[in-house]
Design a protein around this motif. Structure first.
Motif, short mmCIF file in Angstrom:
data_model
loop_
_atom_site.label_atom_id
_atom_site.label_comp_id
_atom_site.label_asym_id
_atom_site.label_seq_id
_atom_site.Cartn_x
_atom_site.Cartn_y
_atom_site.Cartn_z
N GLU A 1 42.22 61.76 34.34
CA GLU A 1 41.08 62.61 34.00
C GLU A 1 40.03 62.61 35.10
OE1 GLU A 1 39.12 61.33 30.42
OE2 GLU A 1 38.80 59.29 31.15
N PHE A 2 39.35 63.72 35.19
CA PHE A 2 38.31 63.90 36.20
C PHE A 2 37.09 63.05 35.87
CE2 PHE A 2 35.67 65.91 39.25
CZ PHE A 2 34.46 66.20 38.64
N VAL A 3 36.52 62.45 36.90
CA VAL A 3 35.31 61.64 36.74
C VAL A 3 34.15 62.29 37.49
CG1 VAL A 3 34.22 59.41 37.19
CG2 VAL A 3 36.62 59.51 36.46
N ASP B 1 31.21 64.95 31.64
CA ASP B 1 30.12 64.71 30.70
C ASP B 1 29.99 63.25 30.31
OD1 ASP B 1 30.49 67.85 28.86
OD2 ASP B 1 29.42 67.36 30.70
N PHE B 2 31.11 62.55 30.21
CA PHE B 2 31.05 61.18 29.71
C PHE B 2 30.50 60.19 30.73
CE2 PHE B 2 34.75 60.04 32.13
CZ PHE B 2 35.62 61.11 32.04
N VAL B 3 30.24 60.63 31.98
CA VAL B 3 29.66 59.72 32.97
C VAL B 3 28.28 60.18 33.46
CG1 VAL B 3 31.91 58.92 33.73
CG2 VAL B 3 30.75 60.75 35.00
N LYS B 4 27.84 61.34 33.02
CA LYS B 4 26.54 61.84 33.47
C LYS B 4 25.44 60.87 33.10
CE LYS B 4 27.45 66.80 33.56
NZ LYS B 4 27.20 68.11 32.93
N GLY B 5 24.61 60.58 34.08
CA GLY B 5 23.52 59.64 33.86
C GLY B 5 23.90 58.20 34.09
N ASN C 1 32.76 57.93 56.94
CA ASN C 1 33.87 58.67 56.32
C ASN C 1 34.30 58.02 55.00
OD1 ASN C 1 34.40 60.98 57.77
ND2 ASN C 1 36.51 60.42 58.20
N THR C 2 33.33 57.70 54.18
CA THR C 2 33.63 57.08 52.89
C THR C 2 32.93 57.83 51.77
OG1 THR C 2 31.77 55.55 53.12
CG2 THR C 2 33.92 54.77 53.88
N VAL C 3 33.50 57.70 50.59
CA VAL C 3 32.91 58.24 49.38
C VAL C 3 32.75 57.10 48.39
CG1 VAL C 3 33.17 59.83 47.46
CG2 VAL C 3 33.98 60.48 49.72
N ALA C 4 31.59 56.98 47.82
CA ALA C 4 31.32 55.89 46.89
C ALA C 4 31.09 56.44 45.49
CB ALA C 4 30.10 55.10 47.34
N LEU C 5 31.42 55.61 44.52
CA LEU C 5 31.14 55.92 43.11
C LEU C 5 30.39 54.74 42.53
CD1 LEU C 5 31.61 58.05 40.87
CD2 LEU C 5 33.55 56.63 40.13
N GLN C 6 29.10 54.90 42.36
CA GLN C 6 28.27 53.88 41.76
C GLN C 6 28.36 54.02 40.25
OE1 GLN C 6 26.21 51.32 42.97
NE2 GLN C 6 25.88 50.81 40.81
N MET C 7 28.80 52.97 39.57
CA MET C 7 28.99 53.03 38.13
C MET C 7 28.06 52.03 37.45
SD MET C 7 33.16 53.32 38.00
CE MET C 7 33.41 51.64 38.56
N ASN C 8 27.18 52.54 36.62
CA ASN C 8 26.24 51.70 35.89
C ASN C 8 26.53 51.78 34.39
OD1 ASN C 8 24.83 51.12 38.31
ND2 ASN C 8 23.61 52.99 38.07
N SER C 9 25.98 50.84 33.66
CA SER C 9 26.12 50.82 32.20
C SER C 9 27.57 51.00 31.78
CB SER C 9 25.25 51.91 31.56
OG SER C 9 23.90 51.75 31.93
#
Length: 125
Positions: free
Chosen positions: A46-48, A62-66, A77-85
């Motif tokens: 699934e798309f994040v 929608d389930f990760v907004k905010g 040349n990097t892509v990061a995904l900061q994940m909180n809560s």
């Protein structure tokens, strides 16, 4: 040949934070769409989130907004995904992928050309 290598996964507790990173090599990405997807056992990929490299336009499920933030580092040349809560339902293997800059709908996994090997994120309750 394009290579994508994810890192940063691990085991965390509910409400903790984690940052995933995706290093891209093999071609210039200054015009690509970079996406993050996830897959848990028994479920489809699934798309994040996604980001357009040139404009830094960002997209989120929608389930990760905010809670999650995607960003790219042009110099590295990097892509990061900061994940909180983080929540137990965020447990999955997370993949980064790259697609054509002409992609209009960024949430379809089938439209992405190259994929990393994935990194496991486990959130305990």
């Amino acid at each position: 040949q394009v290579q994508l290598v994810e890192s940063g996964g691990g085991l965390v507790q509910r409400e903790d934070s984690l940052t995933l990173s995706c290093a891209v090599s093999g071609r210039a990405v200054d015009s690509a769409v970079m996406g993050w997807f996830r897959q848990s056992p028994g479920n489809e990929r699934e798309f994040v989130s996604a980001v357009r490299w040139s404009s830094h336009t960002t997209y989120y499920a929608d389930f990760v907004k905010g809670r999650f933030t995607i960003s790219r580092d042009i110099d590295k040349n990097t892509v990061a995904l900061q994940m909180n809560s983080l929540r137990p339902e965020d447990t999955a293997v997370y993949y980064c992928a790259t697609a054509s800059p002409y992609l209009s709908i960024v949430s379809r996994a089938s439209d992405y050309e190259y994929w990393g090997q994935g990194t496991q994120v486990t959130v305990s309750s």
